[in-house]
Scaffold this motif. Structure first.
Motif, PDB file in Angstrom:
ATOM      1  N   MET A   1       0.849  -1.199   0.000  1.00  0.00           N
ATOM      2  CA  MET A   1       0.000   0.000   0.000  1.00  0.00           C
ATOM      3  C   MET A   1       0.885   1.249   0.000  1.00  0.00           C
ATOM      4  N   THR A   2       0.598   2.163  -0.891  1.00  0.00           N
ATOM      5  CA  THR A   2       1.410   3.378  -0.982  1.00  0.00           C
ATOM      6  C   THR A   2       1.079   4.338   0.162  1.00  0.00           C
ATOM      7  N   SER A   3       2.079   5.093   0.567  1.00  0.00           N
ATOM      8  CA  SER A   3       1.881   6.065   1.641  1.00  0.00           C
ATOM      9  C   SER A   3       1.033   7.219   1.133  1.00  0.00           C
ATOM     10  N   PRO A   4       0.160   7.732   1.969  1.00  0.00           N
ATOM     11  CA  PRO A   4      -0.626   8.901   1.554  1.00  0.00           C
ATOM     12  C   PRO A   4       0.293  10.082   1.254  1.00  0.00           C
ATOM     13  N   LYS A   5      -0.091  10.840   0.294  1.00  0.00           N
ATOM     14  CA  LYS A   5       0.678  12.035  -0.071  1.00  0.00           C
ATOM     15  C   LYS A   5      -0.121  13.267   0.319  1.00  0.00           C
ATOM     16  N   LEU A   6       0.593  14.317   0.642  1.00  0.00           N
ATOM     17  CA  LEU A   6      -0.041  15.596   0.972  1.00  0.00           C
ATOM     18  C   LEU A   6       0.015  16.508  -0.243  1.00  0.00           C
ATOM     19  N   TRP A   7      -1.118  17.092  -0.586  1.00  0.00           N
ATOM     20  CA  TRP A   7      -1.155  18.082  -1.657  1.00  0.00           C
ATOM     21  C   TRP A   7      -1.363  19.462  -1.063  1.00  0.00           C
ATOM     22  N   ILE A   8      -0.621  20.409  -1.592  1.00  0.00           N
ATOM     23  CA  ILE A   8      -0.815  21.808  -1.215  1.00  0.00           C
ATOM     24  C   ILE A   8      -1.155  22.577  -2.486  1.00  0.00           C
ATOM     25  N   ASP A   9      -2.396  23.028  -2.592  1.00  0.00           N
ATOM     26  CA  ASP A   9      -2.826  23.852  -3.722  1.00  0.00           C
ATOM     27  C   ASP A   9      -2.788  25.300  -3.275  1.00  0.00           C
ATOM     28  N   VAL A  10      -2.034  26.118  -3.990  1.00  0.00           N
ATOM     29  CA  VAL A  10      -1.841  27.516  -3.601  1.00  0.00           C
ATOM     30  C   VAL A  10      -2.317  28.443  -4.714  1.00  0.00           C
ATOM     31  N   TRP A  11      -3.257  29.305  -4.378  1.00  0.00           N
ATOM     32  CA  TRP A  11      -3.665  30.372  -5.296  1.00  0.00           C
ATOM     33  C   TRP A  11      -2.898  31.622  -4.935  1.00  0.00           C
ATOM     34  N   SER A  12      -2.332  32.268  -5.947  1.00  0.00           N
ATOM     35  CA  SER A  12      -1.530  33.459  -5.676  1.00  0.00           C
ATOM     36  C   SER A  12      -1.580  34.390  -6.879  1.00  0.00           C
ATOM     37  N   ASP A  13      -1.028  35.594  -6.677  1.00  0.00           N
ATOM     38  CA  ASP A  13      -0.949  36.582  -7.756  1.00  0.00           C
ATOM     39  C   ASP A  13       0.476  37.131  -7.781  1.00  0.00           C
ATOM     40  N   PHE A  14       1.041  37.222  -8.977  1.00  0.00           N
ATOM     41  CA  PHE A  14       2.417  37.697  -9.115  1.00  0.00           C
ATOM     42  C   PHE A  14       2.617  39.135  -8.635  1.00  0.00           C
ATOM     43  N   VAL A  15       1.532  39.921  -8.563  1.00  0.00           N
ATOM     44  CA  VAL A  15       1.687  41.311  -8.133  1.00  0.00           C
ATOM     45  C   VAL A  15       1.417  41.489  -6.636  1.00  0.00           C
ATOM     46  N   CYS A  16       1.218  40.383  -5.927  1.00  0.00           N
ATOM     47  CA  CYS A  16       0.953  40.426  -4.479  1.00  0.00           C
ATOM     48  C   CYS A  16       2.231  40.099  -3.710  1.00  0.00           C
ATOM     49  N   PRO A  17       2.761  41.046  -2.937  1.00  0.00           N
ATOM     50  CA  PRO A  17       4.007  40.764  -2.220  1.00  0.00           C
ATOM     51  C   PRO A  17       3.864  39.637  -1.202  1.00  0.00           C
ATOM     52  N   PHE A  18       2.684  39.484  -0.623  1.00  0.00           N
ATOM     53  CA  PHE A  18       2.490  38.436   0.378  1.00  0.00           C
ATOM     54  C   PHE A  18       2.521  37.046  -0.259  1.00  0.00           C
ATOM     55  N   CYS A  19       2.171  36.979  -1.552  1.00  0.00           N
ATOM     56  CA  CYS A  19       2.281  35.707  -2.265  1.00  0.00           C
ATOM     57  C   CYS A  19       3.755  35.338  -2.468  1.00  0.00           C
ATOM     58  N   TYR A  20       4.565  36.326  -2.806  1.00  0.00           N
ATOM     59  CA  TYR A  20       6.006  36.065  -2.940  1.00  0.00           C
ATOM     60  C   TYR A  20       6.597  35.683  -1.584  1.00  0.00           C
ATOM     61  N   LEU A  21       6.100  36.315  -0.531  1.00  0.00           N
ATOM     62  CA  LEU A  21       6.603  36.033   0.809  1.00  0.00           C
ATOM     63  C   LEU A  21       6.188  34.653   1.318  1.00  0.00           C
ATOM     64  N   GLU A  22       5.236  34.027   0.656  1.00  0.00           N
ATOM     65  CA  GLU A  22       4.846  32.672   1.041  1.00  0.00           C
ATOM     66  C   GLU A  22       5.745  31.623   0.391  1.00  0.00           C
ATOM     67  N   VAL A  23       6.478  32.005  -0.656  1.00  0.00           N
ATOM     68  CA  VAL A  23       7.331  31.051  -1.367  1.00  0.00           C
ATOM     69  C   VAL A  23       8.382  30.409  -0.447  1.00  0.00           C
ATOM     70  N   PRO A  24       9.134  31.189   0.367  1.00  0.00           N
ATOM     71  CA  PRO A  24      10.120  30.527   1.235  1.00  0.00           C
ATOM     72  C   PRO A  24       9.499  29.605   2.271  1.00  0.00           C
ATOM     73  N   VAL A  25       8.264  29.876   2.680  1.00  0.00           N
ATOM     74  CA  VAL A  25       7.580  28.985   3.622  1.00  0.00           C
ATOM     75  C   VAL A  25       7.254  27.654   2.936  1.00  0.00           C
ATOM     76  N   ILE A  26       6.735  27.744   1.710  1.00  0.00           N
ATOM     77  CA  ILE A  26       6.453  26.531   0.940  1.00  0.00           C
ATOM     78  C   ILE A  26       7.752  25.759   0.694  1.00  0.00           C
ATOM     79  N   ASP A  27       8.828  26.475   0.390  1.00  0.00           N
ATOM     80  CA  ASP A  27      10.132  25.832   0.182  1.00  0.00           C
ATOM     81  C   ASP A  27      10.564  25.072   1.439  1.00  0.00           C
ATOM     82  N   GLN A  28      10.440  25.731   2.579  1.00  0.00           N
ATOM     83  CA  GLN A  28      10.837  25.108   3.848  1.00  0.00           C
ATOM     84  C   GLN A  28      10.039  23.831   4.094  1.00  0.00           C
ATOM     85  N   PHE A  29       8.767  23.898   3.780  1.00  0.00           N
ATOM     86  CA  PHE A  29       7.884  22.761   3.980  1.00  0.00           C
ATOM     87  C   PHE A  29       8.283  21.609   3.061  1.00  0.00           C
TER      88      PHE A  29
END
Length: 216
Positions: A1-29
């Motif tokens: 049996m395969t291990s469950p996988k986690l999906w993270i679906d992220v909606w963002s906008d290239f002109v939103c600074p907070f979306c860019y600021l979420e990138v390093p958090v996603i990277d860390q994860f």
């Protein structure tokens, strides 16, 4: 049996600074859990046509950057500058979606964010996008031809329509979900609104995987 996988679906906008600021958090994860996590980025235009674009010199933008963006950028180790332009982002999304077809989405996705928030480049300008994509190994002529068609536009609109069904009104907006095990239904997905810190993602994992996350 395969291990469950986690999906993270992220909606963002290239002109939103907070979306860019979420990138390093996603990277860390992703660095923490590796292949057990799959991140899927989606388009969400905060100000599509005919919504008025923001004035780059407005008090609102300057105050938001001083009080929120710059402190968070320091905390998350990103260099950001208030861009001199506030462009539409649809063509930028189309460019990133085109790059996905050749496995270069991640590179182009980051390059567009960096070009706008670090170099102040107008990412609503097709020539600028062609240059950005070319530095990531994308053939600019093929991209330019694709940007003239409707297929990429339709893909962006489809992402945004799905976001509306989910009730997304602002970005970044992340949805964490997993598959079930055997005959068991998976727990309901968990939504994280705004530039959520890593602790919020960890807490979501504990709720989705009460018996322990297989990627840990």
């Amino acid at each position: 049996m395969t291990s469950p996988k986690l999906w993270i679906d992220v909606w963002s906008d290239f002109v939103c600074p907070f979306c860019y600021l979420e990138v390093p958090v996603i990277d860390q994860f992703q660095n923490a859990y590796g292949d057990a996590v799959e991140v899927r980025w989606h388009a969400f235009e905060l100000r599509p046509e005919p919504t008025p674009a923001l004035d780059p010199d407005s008090d609102y933008l300057h105050e938001t950057w001083e009080s929120s963006v710059y402190p968070m950028a320091n905390e998350r180790g990103l260099l950001l500058r208030l861009p001199p332009v506030q462009p539409r982002s649809r063509k930028a999304f189309e460019t990133a979606f085109f790059a996905r077809e050749s496995g270069r989405f991640e590179a182009v996705h980051r390059a567009i964010f960096k070009a706008f928030f670090e170099d102040g480049i107008d990412i609503g300008d097709t020539d600028a996008l062609l240059d950005i994509a070319a530095t990531c190994g994308i053939d600019p002529e093929s991209l330019e031809e694709a940007l003239l068609g409707d297929e990429l536009t339709d893909a962006v609109i489809e992402d945004e329509e799905f976001a509306k069904k989910l009730g997304v009104t602002g970005v970044p907006f992340a949805v964490l979900s997993r598959e079930g095990v055997g005959d068991q239904e998976p727990p309901p997905p968990i939504a994280l609104r705004g530039a959520a810190p890593i602790q919020h993602f960890e807490a979501a994992i504990e709720r989705l995987f009460p018996d322990g996350f297989p990627g840990a």
